[in-house]
Design an enzyme around this catalytic site. Structure first.
Site, PDB file in Angstrom:
ATOM      1  N   LYS A 185      -4.757   7.353  -2.931  1.00 14.18           N
ATOM      2  CA  LYS A 185      -3.974   7.013  -4.101  1.00 14.18           C
ATOM      3  C   LYS A 185      -2.980   5.979  -3.936  1.00 14.18           C
ATOM      4  CE  LYS A 185      -5.787  11.019  -5.466  1.00 14.18           C
ATOM      5  NZ  LYS A 185      -7.250  10.872  -6.348  1.00 14.18           N
TER       6      LYS A 185
HETATM    7  C1  LIG Z   1      -7.195  12.754  -6.463  1.00  8.50           C
HETATM    8  C2  LIG Z   1      -7.594  13.298  -7.859  1.00  8.50           C
HETATM    9  C3  LIG Z   1      -6.925  14.665  -8.136  1.00  8.50           C
HETATM   10  C4  LIG Z   1      -6.659  15.634  -6.910  1.00  8.50           C
HETATM   11  O1  LIG Z   1      -5.470  15.151  -6.207  1.00  8.50           O
HETATM   12  P1  LIG Z   1      -5.052  16.202  -4.929  1.00  8.50           P
HETATM   13  O2  LIG Z   1      -3.638  15.784  -4.644  1.00  8.50           O
HETATM   14  O3  LIG Z   1      -6.208  15.530  -3.802  1.00  8.50           O
HETATM   15  O4  LIG Z   1      -5.259  17.457  -5.244  1.00  8.50           O
HETATM   16  C5  LIG Z   1      -7.290  15.052  -9.207  1.00  8.50           C
HETATM   17  N1  LIG Z   1      -7.617  14.473 -10.566  1.00  8.50           N
HETATM   18  C6  LIG Z   1      -7.884  13.381 -10.144  1.00  8.50           C
HETATM   19  C7  LIG Z   1      -8.429  12.478 -11.507  1.00  8.50           C
HETATM   20  C8  LIG Z   1      -7.952  12.759  -8.972  1.00  8.50           C
HETATM   21  O5  LIG Z   1      -8.353  11.215  -8.909  1.00  8.50           O
END
Ligand SMILES: *Cc1c(COP(=O)(O)O)cnc(C)c1O
Length: 400
Positions: A185
């Site tokens: 992210k």
């Molecule tokens: C990355 C992601 C998640 C999960 O996030 P984590 O912090 O890895 O649990 C959930 N929803 C979306 C749309 C994502 O891109």
């Protein structure tokens, strides 16, 4: 090798982590509190509650709203698997709505047909940082008295233009927004998550649920000059963020404006240069949306084989990813654990008619490298290599 993504970390993060380790307090404590306040201020939310990751945040959000067995939650299949998993952790059923092929986000036009007597919430996703149609979704939700949870995992720094001003995703616009700090992210704490809300009662619930349902947190007991006995009145989880992670988060947040500005600049260069490749569709940013460009997705021309294009790029040292997955196509999602508009698909080999745009997007889109330190010549190489691969595949009758 040009990677698909790369976190932006520096000495400030290293320093703060070192100080945290030396302080002797390493899990949920003063750094988590500092990160929460800074985050709340950044997105303009009255409350922010840190957790171990965004999947945990989604689970806590739905649990706090009382979602349980027998309930249905409307969401998209075209998302990371965690979106729907969180619904199933509550014992509820995900109901998948198709996407708008232009934005890759939930198409509000299909929501109403999915609402039934068991519908309890809408879980919308700001996919790869592109804000979804909140205004339309909120209007529908209000009409049916359904709470909206925003999966903003990828959307820190994204904005919507609403009521004449520019508003950060996460104020939130629904009841709750959930963020991720996974390295893929825009900001990272290694792993980490955050819930924001305007409702103090929901925030209180988040804080109980993330720490075993414990009535008094260990940091409060630690600093009290009175003996305190805690209680466990409800079932909770261990979804704590550590102070080591939060220390990274505090420094990451300070970099956000610079990171977003750079990503928007890189996206702009892609828009301009990719326009020269006929048949290729660059991403569409609606007039009311400002993406943080967590990912940059292009739709390939109909004659291109997705895997072959990706391989041609990889052979030239350029890492790409296929479009966002479709959750309903995975083995962990047999037909009895989800439904769509008309029910469940009886022939998954042929695809699901209700989720046609989601499937097309997975099969025809490509995510291109985009990261803070990306140099201009690297970006030029990505565009040139993609252009060559698309041209090499172009059939004779399509040649200009
Ligand atoms: C990355 C992601 C998640 C999960 O996030 P984590 O912090 O890895 O649990 C959930 N929803 C979306 C749309 C994502 O891109």
């Amino acid at each position: 090798m040009i990677p698909i993504a790369r976190p932006t970390l520096g000495e400030a993060e290293v320093q703060r982590v070192a100080e945290t380790l030396r302080s002797g307090w390493v899990t949920q404590g003063p750094q988590v509190q500092a990160f929460e306040s800074a985050f709340a201020q950044q997105v303009g939310a009255p409350h922010a509650c840190a957790v171990s990751n965004c999947t945990a945040a989604l689970h806590v959000a739905l649990t706090a709203l009382g979602i349980g067995p027998g309930d249905e939650v409307i969401t998209v299949s075209h998302s990371f698997v965690a979106t729907a998993n969180a619904i199933r952790y509550c014992g509820a059923t995900p109901v998948f709505v198709d996407i708008d092929p232009a934005t890759y986000n939930m198409d509000p036009a299909h929501i109403e047909a999915c609402i039934g007597s068991r519908t309890r919430a809408i879980l919308c996703v700001h996919q790869i940082g592109m804000p979804c149609s909140m205004e339309a979704i909120l209007k529908l939700a209000e009409r049916h008295q359904l709470p909206v949870v925003e999966d903003a995992a990828c959307a820190i720094g994204s904005e919507i233009l609403m009521d004449g001003d520019r508003q950060a995703i996460g104020r939130p616009h629904g009841r709750i927004a959930c963020f991720s700090f996974h390295p893929r992210k825009v900001l990272t704490t290694g792993d980490g998550g955050m819930l924001t809300t305007t409702d103090p009662e929901l925030d209180r619930q988040f804080r109980l649920l993330r720490q075993h349902g414990m009535s008094v947190s260990d940091s409060v007991r630690h600093t009290s000059n009175q003996v305190i006995f805690e209680r466990y009145d409800q079932l909770g989880f261990n979804y704590r963020m550590t102070d080591i992670q939060a220390a990274v988060g505090v420094e990451q947040l300070k970099r956000l404006p610079e990171i977003i500005a750079r990503r928007r600049q890189l996206a702009e260069v892609y828009h301009q240069r990719l326009a020269a490749i006929s048949g290729l569709m660059p991403p569409h940013e609606p007039a009311w949306a400002r993406s943080n460009w967590q990912s940059y997705a292009v739709r390939l021309p109909s004659w291109c084989d997705q895997r072959a294009i990706m391989q041609a790029m990889l052979d030239e040292g350029i890492s790409t990813r296929r479009g966002i997955m479709c959750i309903h196509r995975e083995k962990s999602y047999p037909p009895d654990v989800w439904r769509s508009k008309r029910g469940v698909c009886d022939d998954m080999q042929k695809g699901c008619i209700d989720l046609r745009e989601s499937e097309q997007a997975q099969d025809r889109t490509l995510l291109l490298p985009l990261f803070h330190e990306m140099r201009d010549e690297q970006q030029a190489r990505v565009v040139q290599t993609l252009a060559q691969a698309v041209e090499a595949a172009r059939p004779l009758e399509r040649r200009p």
